[in-house]
Design an enzyme around this catalytic site. Structure first.
Site, PDB file in Angstrom:
ATOM      1  N   ARG A   2       0.982  -1.103   0.017  1.00 15.80           N
ATOM      2  CA  ARG A   2      -0.128  -0.192  -0.003  1.00 15.80           C
ATOM      3  C   ARG A   2       0.674   1.281   0.117  1.00 15.80           C
ATOM      4  NH1 ARG A   2      -2.941  -3.802   2.765  1.00 15.80           N
ATOM      5  NH2 ARG A   2      -1.808  -3.163   4.732  1.00 15.80           N
ATOM      6  N   GLU A  51       5.418 -11.427  14.763  1.00 13.93           N
ATOM      7  CA  GLU A  51       4.999 -12.054  16.146  1.00 13.93           C
ATOM      8  C   GLU A  51       5.535 -13.536  16.162  1.00 13.93           C
ATOM      9  OE1 GLU A  51       0.816 -11.736  16.438  1.00 13.93           O
ATOM     10  OE2 GLU A  51       0.584 -12.754  18.627  1.00 13.93           O
TER      11      GLU A  51
HETATM   12  P1  AMP Z   1       4.484  -2.977  11.556  1.00 16.95           P
HETATM   13  O1  AMP Z   1       5.584  -3.565  10.886  1.00 16.95           O
HETATM   14  O2  AMP Z   1       3.697  -3.682  12.852  1.00 16.95           O
HETATM   15  O3  AMP Z   1       4.491  -1.463  11.888  1.00 16.95           O
HETATM   16  O4  AMP Z   1       3.106  -2.990  10.466  1.00 16.95           O
HETATM   17  C1  AMP Z   1       3.083  -2.340   9.544  1.00 16.95           C
HETATM   18  C2  AMP Z   1       2.565  -2.960   8.039  1.00 16.95           C
HETATM   19  O5  AMP Z   1       1.553  -3.740   8.301  1.00 16.95           O
HETATM   20  C3  AMP Z   1       2.123  -1.923   7.106  1.00 16.95           C
HETATM   21  O6  AMP Z   1       2.553  -2.350   5.952  1.00 16.95           O
HETATM   22  C4  AMP Z   1       0.637  -2.026   7.244  1.00 16.95           C
HETATM   23  O7  AMP Z   1       0.138  -1.709   5.856  1.00 16.95           O
HETATM   24  C5  AMP Z   1       0.373  -3.380   7.860  1.00 16.95           C
HETATM   25  N1  AMP Z   1      -0.587  -3.380   9.077  1.00 16.95           N
HETATM   26  C6  AMP Z   1      -0.379  -3.422  10.350  1.00 16.95           C
HETATM   27  N2  AMP Z   1      -1.593  -3.640  11.093  1.00 16.95           N
HETATM   28  C7  AMP Z   1      -2.499  -3.021  10.264  1.00 16.95           C
HETATM   29  C8  AMP Z   1      -3.861  -2.737  10.528  1.00 16.95           C
HETATM   30  N3  AMP Z   1      -4.354  -2.793  11.559  1.00 16.95           N
HETATM   31  N4  AMP Z   1      -4.518  -2.242   9.559  1.00 16.95           N
HETATM   32  C9  AMP Z   1      -3.954  -2.269   8.247  1.00 16.95           C
HETATM   33  N5  AMP Z   1      -2.849  -2.642   7.914  1.00 16.95           N
HETATM   34  C10 AMP Z   1      -1.823  -3.120   8.956  1.00 16.95           C
END
Ligand code: AMP
Length: 186
Positions: A67, A104
């Site tokens: 995205r 995780e």
């Molecule tokens: P993180 O590495 O945990 O910061 O996760 C970020 C990535 O996961 C991004 O590319 C987001 O598009 C996706 N992502 C994580 N959690 C969500 C959520 N609740 N809604 C939409 N996309 C998420």
């Protein structure tokens, strides 16, 4: 520097749809497809990002799979600079540099082409290329930190990480070397 007024912020907030229990139970997925198909909201967002980054003197935008590609490429075109995809492992055809990050359960990996920001990450003037990293959402920050490290690893400089939305309660913005900016905070 441009600031969103409250009514614009509200339009953006309302344009993002919550999908409960996707992709697994307990997760509230922030669906930005309803922002993308809303021309008013998409225009407000892109105008805001363009105004914010107009004077950053950036050389490249890097967008995170998948995205981050949409917002990042649209912004790169508006700023008249190049766009670089940071992809999940195994998708890029040329020589790549990779960075692992923990999930995780287990780990994942992101990659860029070794010369994506110029040879050794340098622009034609010989200076390190200045890069803005873009993604739709920051949760734990693991993906974006890996992507930012990757930019530095190939010799360029990650000047800021920009997210459309930040899940503040997860504290993902802690520990970045670069600046972190989120349009919407939840
Ligand atoms: P993180 O590495 O945990 O910061 O996760 C970020 C990535 O996961 C991004 O590319 C987001 O598009 C996706 N992502 C994580 N959690 C969500 C959520 N609740 N809604 C939409 N996309 C998420």
């Amino acid at each position: 520097m441009s600031k969103l007024i409250d009514t614009e912020k509200a339009i953006l907030m309302e344009s993002i749809r919550d999908i409960h229990d996707f992709p697994k139970p307990g997760i509230v997925f922030k669906d930005i497809t309803t922002l993308l198909n809303n021309p008013k909201a998409f225009r407000i967002l892109m105008n805001h990002l363009t105004n914010r980054y107009l004077n950053y003197d950036l050389d490249f935008i890097a967008g995170i799979d998948a995205r981050g590609f949409i917002f990042g490429a649209a912004l790169a075109d508006r700023l008249g600079i190049g766009f670089v995809p940071v992809r999940k492992k195994g998708k890029l055809p040329y020589t790549t540099v990779a960075e692992k990050y923990t999930l995780e359960y287990g780990f994942d990996e992101v990659e860029v082409h070794i010369d994506a920001f110029g040879k050794n990450g340098l622009c034609p003037t010989g200076e390190r290329s200045k890069v803005l990293l873009v993604d739709d959402l920051i949760a734990t920050g693991g993906t974006a930190k890996a992507a930012a490290n990757l930019i530095e690893k190939v010799g360029a400089r990650c000047v800021e990480c920009c997210f459309i939305m930040e899940l503040m309660f997860l504290g993902g913005r802690e520990g970045f070397e670069s600046e972190v900016y989120s349009v919407l905070e939840i």
